[in-house]
Every structure is written in C-alpha cells, then in structure tokens.
Scaffold this active site. Sequence first.
Site, short mmCIF file in Angstrom:
data_model
loop_
_atom_site.label_atom_id
_atom_site.label_comp_id
_atom_site.label_asym_id
_atom_site.label_seq_id
_atom_site.Cartn_x
_atom_site.Cartn_y
_atom_site.Cartn_z
CG ASN A 110 -1.45 1.22 1.47
OD1 ASN A 110 -2.73 1.44 0.93
ND2 ASN A 110 -0.94 2.04 2.36
CE1 TYR A 163 0.05 7.95 -7.27
CE2 TYR A 163 -1.77 8.14 -8.59
CZ TYR A 163 -1.22 7.65 -7.48
OH TYR A 163 -1.80 7.07 -6.37
CE LYS A 204 -0.06 4.33 -6.98
NZ LYS A 204 0.10 3.50 -5.87
CB THR A 241 -5.61 9.69 2.00
OG1 THR A 241 -4.99 9.86 0.79
CG2 THR A 241 -6.53 8.36 2.01
N1 LIG Z 1 -5.83 8.84 -1.69
C1 LIG Z 1 -6.02 8.66 -3.13
O1 LIG Z 1 -6.88 9.23 -3.70
C2 LIG Z 1 -5.44 7.25 -3.72
C3 LIG Z 1 -5.96 7.02 -5.02
C4 LIG Z 1 -5.39 6.02 -5.71
C5 LIG Z 1 -4.49 5.22 -5.16
N2 LIG Z 1 -4.03 5.49 -4.00
C6 LIG Z 1 -3.02 4.73 -3.56
O2 LIG Z 1 -3.34 4.40 -2.20
C7 LIG Z 1 -2.02 4.04 -1.11
C8 LIG Z 1 -2.27 4.54 0.06
O3 LIG Z 1 -2.44 6.03 -0.08
P1 LIG Z 1 -3.22 6.82 0.92
O4 LIG Z 1 -4.35 7.41 0.09
O5 LIG Z 1 -3.72 6.07 2.00
O6 LIG Z 1 -2.15 7.95 1.35
P2 LIG Z 1 -1.31 8.16 2.55
O7 LIG Z 1 -0.29 9.11 2.26
O8 LIG Z 1 -2.03 8.40 3.78
O9 LIG Z 1 -0.78 6.74 2.64
C9 LIG Z 1 0.56 6.33 2.21
C10 LIG Z 1 1.41 5.71 3.23
O10 LIG Z 1 2.67 5.26 2.54
C11 LIG Z 1 3.82 5.79 3.57
N3 LIG Z 1 4.85 5.53 2.40
C12 LIG Z 1 5.27 6.58 1.61
N4 LIG Z 1 6.53 6.15 1.28
C13 LIG Z 1 6.94 5.11 1.96
C14 LIG Z 1 8.13 4.48 1.99
N5 LIG Z 1 9.09 4.75 1.04
N6 LIG Z 1 8.10 3.26 2.82
C15 LIG Z 1 7.20 3.15 3.52
N7 LIG Z 1 6.08 3.99 3.80
C16 LIG Z 1 5.87 4.79 2.89
C17 LIG Z 1 3.23 7.02 3.82
O11 LIG Z 1 4.12 7.49 4.91
C18 LIG Z 1 1.86 6.90 4.08
O12 LIG Z 1 1.53 6.30 5.45
C19 LIG Z 1 -0.90 4.74 -2.19
O13 LIG Z 1 -0.11 3.74 -2.83
C20 LIG Z 1 -1.68 5.55 -3.30
O14 LIG Z 1 -0.80 5.79 -4.29
C21 LIG Z 1 -4.48 6.63 -3.21
#
Ligand SMILES: NC(=O)c1ccc[n+]([C@@H]2O[C@H](COP(=O)([O-])OP(=O)(O)OC[C@H]3O[C@@H](n4cnc5c(N)ncnc54)[C@H](O)[C@@H]3O)[C@@H](O)[C@H]2O)c1
Length: 249
Positions: A90, A156, A160, A191
């Site tokens: 994640n 990005y 993905k 988020t």
């Molecule tokens: N929020 C959105 O709109 C959205 C949409 C599509 C996909 N995503 C994907 O969902 C996933 C989770 O994101 P989220 O929305 O919960 O945001 P978020 O920023 O709350 O969560 C991402 C987490 O990954 C951690 N992280 C980042 N780089 C890291 C590393 N090198 N090592 C360990 N941890 C690391 C961050 O500290 C954070 O806790 C991500 O992969 C993101 O790309 C999010």
Amino acid sequence: MPHKTALVTGGASGIGKATALKLARQGVTVVISGRNAKKGASAVQEIEALACGQAQVRFMPCDVNDEAAVQRLVRQVVSEFGRLDMAVNNAGIYNESATIDQSDTQNFRDMFETNVLGVYYGMKYQIAQMKQQGGGAIVNLASIAGLNGVPWTGTYCATKHAVVGLTKAAALDHAAEGIRINAVAPGAIHTDIIAAQIEAAEAELDAMHPIGRMGQPEEIAEGIVWLLSQESRFVAGHTLNIDGGFQAK
Ligand SMILES: NC(=O)c1ccc[n+]([C@@H]2O[C@H](COP(=O)([O-])OP(=O)(O)OC[C@H]3O[C@@H](n4cnc5c(N)ncnc54)[C@H](O)[C@@H]3O)[C@@H](O)[C@H]2O)c1
C-alpha cells in the site's frame, strides 16, 4: 476468517490504516509497517482501541525503498507470528502534478522507487514466504491512474500502470501455487497523499466521480479485505475499481 496474519505497508495512515483496522476487527493479527515509529505507534493505539482488542496489532519500521529492509520485514513478521497469510502493498507517494515536459526527473525516479520498486520488493519476499507455507493472498494499490491517462499526472500514471502489470504477471506465475495476487484501483480518496489537491480543488475532485463525491479510505479497505478473503477465492490478477463510477465514463 480463521486466524491469520497480515502485513500492510504504509499502514499508519489513510487506506492502509483503514485496511488494518478492518482486518483487526475480523480477528486477523496485523502488522503495519512504515518509516515513522511515532506515527506507527499512534496508529497501533488507534486501531487497537477501535478494534476493541479483537486482534494483535504491531508496528514494524520499514522503508519500502530499501530492498534489504523489506526482506527483513517479511522475515520478522514470520519469525514473530509464524506465517504471512495476507499482504497489502500500500505504501505510495504522489510528489508532482505536472505535464511531462514540465516534470522533474528526480521526482519521477523517487515516485518509481516507492510506487513500483517498493511493490516489487514487497511481492518478491511475500511470495517466497507464501510459496513455502503453501499459499496466501496479496493486494497491491494501483489507482484509476493505473488504468487511464490522467492530465498533469503522467509520472504517477506510469507508476500505477506498472503496478497493474506486475500484479497481472505475478498472478499468472503464482496462481497454481495457491497465491492470489490482485490490485485495487481507487478513485480520489480523502487521505494525506492528495491533501494539497483537496485543498486546491475539492469540488472538482468530487465532480470527477459520477457518484458526485470523493471516496473515503474505509470504502477502499472493503475491497482490499474482500480480495484478501476466502470469499474472493476464484479471483486472481484482477484490478478492482473502487472509484464512484469513474471507470464507467
Ligand atoms: N488517496 C487517493 O486518492 C489514492 C488514489 C489511488 C491510489 N492511492 C494509493 O493508495 C495508497 C495509499 O495511499 P493513501 O491514499 O492512504 O495516502 P497516505 O499518504 O495516507 O498513505 C501512504 C502511506 O505510505 C507511506 N509511505 C510512503 N513512502 C513510503 C516508503 N518509502 N516506505 C514506507 N512507507 C511509505 C506514507 O508514510 C503513508 O503512511 C498509495 O499507494 C496511493 O498511491 C491513493
């Protein structure tokens, strides 16, 4: 669910934390990993309180950019809990909104490192463990940007799309070994990762989805936990859209 152990990378916030909570509420032992021990400890406390002690929840430090650290993380989970039944790759970043000609190459390298290599390292060591123990389930975080072009998001999008490709190929390689590998493709979710975009253009983000709003992390956790569960036992190599209808356009 019978007693199981799960690992959620980047599990101290957002979608990862919501997923860890849902798993804990089902009695699954959950390890959340991340880079910040303080943030991790506070997430563990919050999940334990909300799950009312229904499961063990642990934080283990790990930067997914560091292959050796990811290998150690999987080893540590197995040494403490005996197995790794479920893994959610994640952890991810979104560090730039720009057209390709305006984008910064180092930003793309950084994003590729975390979003693609981080998922690859995770799968590599999770699969090795799951092969040894005779099965498991993995869910990778893709995005609507892993299935479509999204303006100002080319780098990005590339990361993905790579996650979707890795998921499909790995699913084919390991389905017969009892390891199911799938992905989810969320729309825009409330988020931290898109906090700046939400602040600048929340109404546009809401309107992007036919349902008329952005999603919540719990709505993505629902799909992730289903893909990890026995209920989805005939699903492999799939990317599940959870996007308020975005993909139907
Ligand atoms: N929020 C959105 O709109 C959205 C949409 C599509 C996909 N995503 C994907 O969902 C996933 C989770 O994101 P989220 O929305 O919960 O945001 P978020 O920023 O709350 O969560 C991402 C987490 O990954 C951690 N992280 C980042 N780089 C890291 C590393 N090198 N090592 C360990 N941890 C690391 C961050 O500290 C954070 O806790 C991500 O992969 C993101 O790309 C999010």
